[in-house]
Design a protein around this motif. Structure first.
Motif, PDB file in Angstrom:
ATOM      1  N   VAL A 178       0.834  -1.210   0.000  1.00 22.72           N
ATOM      2  CA  VAL A 178       0.000   0.000   0.000  1.00 22.72           C
ATOM      3  C   VAL A 178       0.865   1.255   0.000  1.00 22.72           C
ATOM      4  CG1 VAL A 178      -1.614   1.354   1.383  1.00 22.72           C
ATOM      5  CG2 VAL A 178      -2.000  -1.092   1.068  1.00 22.72           C
ATOM      6  N   MET A 179       1.903   1.263   0.842  1.00 24.71           N
ATOM      7  CA  MET A 179       2.712   2.479   0.952  1.00 24.71           C
ATOM      8  C   MET A 179       3.674   2.649  -0.221  1.00 24.71           C
ATOM      9  SD  MET A 179       3.402   3.019   5.045  1.00 24.71           S
ATOM     10  CE  MET A 179       4.651   4.245   4.706  1.00 24.71           C
ATOM     11  N   THR A 180       4.041   1.573  -0.885  1.00 21.16           N
ATOM     12  CA  THR A 180       4.854   1.706  -2.096  1.00 21.16           C
ATOM     13  C   THR A 180       4.059   2.402  -3.193  1.00 21.16           C
ATOM     14  OG1 THR A 180       6.157  -0.271  -1.582  1.00 21.16           O
ATOM     15  CG2 THR A 180       6.137   0.468  -3.874  1.00 21.16           C
ATOM     16  N   VAL A 181       2.830   1.964  -3.367  1.00 19.87           N
ATOM     17  CA  VAL A 181       1.946   2.634  -4.339  1.00 19.87           C
ATOM     18  C   VAL A 181       1.745   4.092  -3.935  1.00 19.87           C
ATOM     19  CG1 VAL A 181      -0.382   2.699  -5.301  1.00 19.87           C
ATOM     20  CG2 VAL A 181       0.777   0.506  -4.996  1.00 19.87           C
ATOM     21  N   GLY A 182       1.537   4.320  -2.629  1.00 18.40           N
ATOM     22  CA  GLY A 182       1.374   5.688  -2.143  1.00 18.40           C
ATOM     23  C   GLY A 182       2.593   6.544  -2.409  1.00 18.40           C
ATOM     24  N   VAL A 225       4.752   6.235  -4.904  1.00 17.00           N
ATOM     25  CA  VAL A 225       4.784   6.572  -6.328  1.00 17.00           C
ATOM     26  C   VAL A 225       3.817   7.717  -6.630  1.00 17.00           C
ATOM     27  CG1 VAL A 225       4.285   5.723  -8.651  1.00 17.00           C
ATOM     28  CG2 VAL A 225       5.520   4.260  -7.027  1.00 17.00           C
ATOM     29  N   LEU A 226       2.601   7.604  -6.092  1.00 15.03           N
ATOM     30  CA  LEU A 226       1.600   8.655  -6.316  1.00 15.03           C
ATOM     31  C   LEU A 226       2.040   9.973  -5.692  1.00 15.03           C
ATOM     32  CD1 LEU A 226      -1.690   6.619  -5.688  1.00 15.03           C
ATOM     33  CD2 LEU A 226      -0.688   7.294  -7.883  1.00 15.03           C
ATOM     34  N   ALA A 268       7.136  20.797  -2.340  1.00 15.43           N
ATOM     35  CA  ALA A 268       7.027  19.710  -3.319  1.00 15.43           C
ATOM     36  C   ALA A 268       8.381  19.036  -3.544  1.00 15.43           C
ATOM     37  CB  ALA A 268       6.481  20.252  -4.634  1.00 15.43           C
ATOM     38  N   ALA A 269       9.440  19.819  -3.567  1.00 17.98           N
ATOM     39  CA  ALA A 269      10.776  19.259  -3.812  1.00 17.98           C
ATOM     40  C   ALA A 269      11.201  18.314  -2.688  1.00 17.98           C
ATOM     41  CB  ALA A 269      11.792  20.394  -3.967  1.00 17.98           C
ATOM     42  N   VAL A 270      10.993  18.721  -1.435  1.00 18.21           N
ATOM     43  CA  VAL A 270      11.420  17.853  -0.334  1.00 18.21           C
ATOM     44  C   VAL A 270      10.498  16.642  -0.197  1.00 18.21           C
ATOM     45  CG1 VAL A 270      12.538  19.749   0.904  1.00 18.21           C
ATOM     46  CG2 VAL A 270      10.151  19.205   1.426  1.00 18.21           C
ATOM     47  N   LEU A 271       9.229  16.822  -0.572  1.00 15.05           N
ATOM     48  CA  LEU A 271       8.291  15.704  -0.498  1.00 15.05           C
ATOM     49  C   LEU A 271       8.709  14.591  -1.457  1.00 15.05           C
ATOM     50  CD1 LEU A 271       5.655  14.914   0.928  1.00 15.05           C
ATOM     51  CD2 LEU A 271       4.400  15.914  -0.981  1.00 15.05           C
ATOM     52  N   ARG A 272       9.238  14.957  -2.603  1.00 17.19           N
ATOM     53  CA  ARG A 272       9.679  13.954  -3.570  1.00 17.19           C
ATOM     54  C   ARG A 272      10.909  13.185  -3.069  1.00 17.19           C
ATOM     55  NH1 ARG A 272       8.469  17.262  -9.232  1.00 17.19           N
ATOM     56  NH2 ARG A 272       6.514  16.165  -9.671  1.00 17.19           N
ATOM     57  N   ILE A 273      11.721  13.823  -2.276  1.00 16.55           N
ATOM     58  CA  ILE A 273      12.864  13.113  -1.680  1.00 16.55           C
ATOM     59  C   ILE A 273      12.364  11.966  -0.806  1.00 16.55           C
ATOM     60  CG2 ILE A 273      14.783  13.330  -0.045  1.00 16.55           C
ATOM     61  CD1 ILE A 273      15.084  16.250  -0.991  1.00 16.55           C
ATOM     62  N   GLU A 274      11.334  12.254  -0.023  1.00 18.44           N
ATOM     63  CA  GLU A 274      10.814  11.283   0.949  1.00 18.44           C
ATOM     64  C   GLU A 274      10.131  10.098   0.287  1.00 18.44           C
ATOM     65  OE1 GLU A 274      10.090  10.122   4.989  1.00 18.44           O
ATOM     66  OE2 GLU A 274      11.483  11.426   3.932  1.00 18.44           O
ATOM     67  N   ALA A 275       9.629  10.264  -0.925  1.00 18.14           N
ATOM     68  CA  ALA A 275       8.871   9.203  -1.595  1.00 18.14           C
ATOM     69  C   ALA A 275       9.673   7.911  -1.708  1.00 18.14           C
ATOM     70  CB  ALA A 275       8.435   9.671  -2.983  1.00 18.14           C
ATOM     71  N   PHE A 276      10.997   8.013  -1.827  1.00 21.27           N
ATOM     72  CA  PHE A 276      11.828   6.834  -2.014  1.00 21.27           C
ATOM     73  C   PHE A 276      11.924   5.966  -0.759  1.00 21.27           C
ATOM     74  CE2 PHE A 276      13.266   9.823  -5.256  1.00 21.27           C
ATOM     75  CZ  PHE A 276      13.282   9.021  -6.382  1.00 21.27           C
ATOM     76  N   ALA A 277      11.593   6.535   0.392  1.00 15.45           N
ATOM     77  CA  ALA A 277      11.727   5.794   1.654  1.00 15.45           C
ATOM     78  C   ALA A 277      10.449   5.080   2.069  1.00 15.45           C
ATOM     79  CB  ALA A 277      12.158   6.744   2.774  1.00 15.45           C
ATOM     80  N   GLU A 278       9.345   5.302   1.366  1.00 13.96           N
ATOM     81  CA  GLU A 278       8.054   4.821   1.840  1.00 13.96           C
ATOM     82  C   GLU A 278       7.960   3.299   2.027  1.00 13.96           C
ATOM     83  OE1 GLU A 278       5.687   6.866   3.079  1.00 13.96           O
ATOM     84  OE2 GLU A 278       7.228   8.349   2.686  1.00 13.96           O
ATOM     85  N   TRP A 329      15.422  16.690   4.836  1.00 10.98           N
ATOM     86  CA  TRP A 329      14.605  15.613   4.268  1.00 10.98           C
ATOM     87  C   TRP A 329      15.452  14.490   3.674  1.00 10.98           C
ATOM     88  CZ3 TRP A 329       9.141  15.049   3.858  1.00 10.98           C
ATOM     89  CH2 TRP A 329       8.445  15.969   4.641  1.00 10.98           C
ATOM     90  N   ILE A 330      16.647  14.788   3.236  1.00  6.31           N
ATOM     91  CA  ILE A 330      17.565  13.712   2.832  1.00  6.31           C
ATOM     92  C   ILE A 330      17.904  12.860   4.046  1.00  6.31           C
ATOM     93  CG2 ILE A 330      19.926  13.226   2.071  1.00  6.31           C
ATOM     94  CD1 ILE A 330      19.665  15.717   0.245  1.00  6.31           C
ATOM     95  N   ALA A 331      18.175  13.526   5.179  1.00  5.93           N
ATOM     96  CA  ALA A 331      18.468  12.800   6.418  1.00  5.93           C
ATOM     97  C   ALA A 331      17.283  11.934   6.827  1.00  5.93           C
ATOM     98  CB  ALA A 331      18.807  13.793   7.534  1.00  5.93           C
ATOM     99  N   MET A 332      16.076  12.457   6.675  1.00  4.71           N
ATOM    100  CA  MET A 332      14.873  11.703   7.013  1.00  4.71           C
ATOM    101  C   MET A 332      14.733  10.469   6.128  1.00  4.71           C
ATOM    102  SD  MET A 332      10.890  13.038   7.019  1.00  4.71           S
ATOM    103  CE  MET A 332      11.387  14.623   7.683  1.00  4.71           C
ATOM    104  N   CYS A 333      14.993  10.622   4.836  1.00  2.00           N
ATOM    105  CA  CYS A 333      14.879   9.508   3.895  1.00  2.00           C
ATOM    106  C   CYS A 333      15.874   8.401   4.238  1.00  2.00           C
ATOM    107  CB  CYS A 333      15.119  10.022   2.476  1.00  2.00           C
ATOM    108  SG  CYS A 333      14.992   8.759   1.196  1.00  2.00           S
ATOM    109  N   VAL A 334      17.113   8.780   4.504  1.00  2.00           N
ATOM    110  CA  VAL A 334      18.144   7.798   4.855  1.00  2.00           C
ATOM    111  C   VAL A 334      17.770   7.055   6.137  1.00  2.00           C
ATOM    112  CG1 VAL A 334      20.544   7.525   5.592  1.00  2.00           C
ATOM    113  CG2 VAL A 334      19.992   9.041   3.679  1.00  2.00           C
ATOM    114  N   GLU A 335      17.310   7.804   7.135  1.00  2.00           N
ATOM    115  CA  GLU A 335      16.979   7.199   8.426  1.00  2.00           C
ATOM    116  C   GLU A 335      15.798   6.245   8.326  1.00  2.00           C
ATOM    117  OE1 GLU A 335      14.595   6.566  11.806  1.00  2.00           O
ATOM    118  OE2 GLU A 335      14.068   8.281  10.521  1.00  2.00           O
ATOM    119  N   LEU A 336      14.787   6.581   7.546  1.00  2.00           N
ATOM    120  CA  LEU A 336      13.620   5.706   7.418  1.00  2.00           C
ATOM    121  C   LEU A 336      13.985   4.396   6.726  1.00  2.00           C
ATOM    122  CD1 LEU A 336      10.769   8.232   6.519  1.00  2.00           C
ATOM    123  CD2 LEU A 336      11.097   7.002   8.663  1.00  2.00           C
ATOM    124  N   CYS A 337      14.878   4.453   5.761  1.00  2.00           N
ATOM    125  CA  CYS A 337      15.351   3.223   5.117  1.00  2.00           C
ATOM    126  C   CYS A 337      16.091   2.348   6.133  1.00  2.00           C
ATOM    127  CB  CYS A 337      16.270   3.554   3.946  1.00  2.00           C
ATOM    128  SG  CYS A 337      15.440   4.355   2.552  1.00  2.00           S
TER     129      CYS A 337
END
Length: 471
Positions: A350-354, A356-357, A380-390, A441-449
């Motif tokens: 569910v969150m992978t699809v989310g 992408v959207l 919008a720019a920082v939100l797209r960074i986070e999408a990769f960690a979902e 937000w880069i730090a957030m993405c790395v940490e969530l992964c």
């Protein structure tokens, strides 16, 4: 009794179920919980969108104190978890009378603790924006929002624990319906509390819309009023309508030391986890604050928009806690393992699809919240960074719910502490001065992964299944 509740009873009683039936049960339990979580985020989205029309300062004021409101809300979640996990396990074991007594104890304890937290919040509401490094122009609005919102904490707590108890007994539908209703009421109350009396034109029809014009404080008041109405219905349904937990004559409240001790054992690590996580969010706010009001507002809006992606994961988490908890109570070891991984697969999907959207729709999602072009572009720019960690974020959310169902909360709390304070905060502190909000937000993405890998490993190693050896 709903078909989901029937299937749940069949499952914990040991009746044979095919893989498709187990997946179907997981989906049926998850959908109402997902709707409940999405409705709560829609409420935040509505607040942010309406307040965004008041200007960047108003948006920044809410964004400044939002992490602190999460901290207090997280402590309420800890209280809820301490009792709802026990109810799920008691229902799974067929000990319905015990489940009802746990419910009564939980409601009274939760009400007392939330009232105490509301008082503490009220005492710190004036200096808090200054402590967080907010600009002078937004400190008063931020303080007002925080004070009004926190005075409604008992209603939020009772709504949370009553909804959790419904879910633990297998009734996922009612909390979902009531939280959607709460969202609709939030819109209505916000229109009245935030804006002044004004003329509104829809096509050729013009009418006067009454309003109090309370601004930022009105957004908090609208949300709390909607939550209070929902809470009254949720608690009433729990005490008199819930098939398993409703009050019975002759069953008097008794405080049991074992129940309270186990609530502390389960809930205390969750409380510590929430304090660690939310204090890290507060620290993140302090890292963002020097970047200016535009960055604070963009960060706040991006967090709100991202919630549309991860809140469905929390809906699946609720189903995971119920399913694993009831399987543990019933002594179904193999089934508990299977349900943990089924919910994990559903949540990640569910969150992978989310994600992408979210990447595709990021500009539109932020654009709904604010007319300010600078805030929209940055958000919008920082939100797209986070999408990769979902997908990884989903793994950590759902695995945490499955582990809670088994009463395994201490180690996951330590894992969250290590992830937030050893990865996200240091990395954000290093990157923010160099690349601004992008670095946070880069730090957030790395940490969530990193966190997703930790929780998947914990679930796979199955140390949480030692609970069956203790039964």
């Amino acid at each position: 009794m709903s078909s989901s509740e029937n299937l749940l009873k069949d499952m914990i009683s040991g009746k044979s179920m095919t893989a498709s039936q187990q997946i179907g049960l997981t989906v049926r339990l998850s959908i109402p919980a997902i709707l409940a979580q999405i409705s709560s985020i829609v409420m935040q989205y509505i607040d942010a969108s309406m307040v965004g029309r008041l200007g960047a300062n108003a948006s920044g004021a809410i964004g400044l104190v939002s992490s602190t409101t999460w901290l207090f809300g997280g402590l309420c979640i800890a209280v809820t978890t301490g009792f709802t996990v026990q109810i799920a396990q008691a229902v799974g074991a067929g000990e319905e009378k015990n489940a009802r007594n746990i419910m009564k104890q939980g409601i009274i304890i939760a009400l007392c603790i939330s009232a105490m937290l509301a008082l503490i919040a009220a005492l710190i509401s004036t200096p808090l924006p200054r402590w967080l490094g907010g600009e002078a122009a937004i400190q008063k609005m931020a303080s007002q929002y925080f004070l009004v919102y926190m005075l409604g904490l008992p209603a939020l707590q009772m709504n949370s624990i009553a909804g959790g108890m419904h879910q633990s007994s297998g009734n996922m539908r009612l909390p979902g319906i009531l939280n959607v209703m709460c969202c609709v009421m939030d819109v209505i109350f916000n229109l009245f509390f935030i804006f002044p009396t004004r003329s509104v034109q829809i096509n050729s029809i013009t009418f006067t819309m009454p309003g109090l014009g309370l601004g930022v404080a009105g957004a908090a008041l609208g949300t709390i009023t909607a939550e209070a109405v929902t809470c009254a219905i949720m608690v009433t349904a729990l005490l008199w309508k819930n098939r398993t937990l409703h009050l019975r004559k002759g069953e008097h409240l008794r405080f049991h030391r074992d129940t309270l001790a186990r609530a502390v054992k389960i809930g205390a690590p969750v409380g510590l986890e929430q304090m660690v996580m939310c204090s890290a969010y507060v620290m993140s706010t302090k890292i963002v604050s020097p970047l200016g009001t535009i960055a604070i507002a963009a960060n706040s809006f991006a967090v709100t928009a991202e919630s549309f992606c991860y809140m469905p994961g929390y809906g699946v988490q609720a189903a995971a806690t119920t399913l694993v908890g009831q399987c543990v109570g019933a002594g179904q070891k193999q089934l508990s393992r299977r349900m943990a991984w089924i919910t994990m697969g559903l949540g990640v999907s569910v969150m992978t699809v989310g994600g992408v959207l979210m990447y595709i729709a990021a500009p539109a999602m932020i654009g709904v919240l604010t007319p300010n072009e600078e805030i929209r572009n940055l958000g919008a720019a920082v939100l797209r960074i986070e999408a990769f960690a979902e997908p990884f974020y989903a793994a950590s959310i759902v695995a945490s719910g499955a582990l809670r169902g088994a009463g395994d909360t201490l180690v996951p709390s330590c894992m969250n502490f290590a992830s937030m304070w050893c990865v996200r905060i240091p990395l954000a502190a290093i990157l923010a001065p160099r690349v601004g909000l992008y670095g946070v937000w880069i730090a957030m993405c790395v940490e969530l992964c990193f966190r997703g890998i930790l929780f998947t490993t914990r679930l796979k190693r199955e140390r949480w299944m030692r609970v069956f050896e203790e039964k």
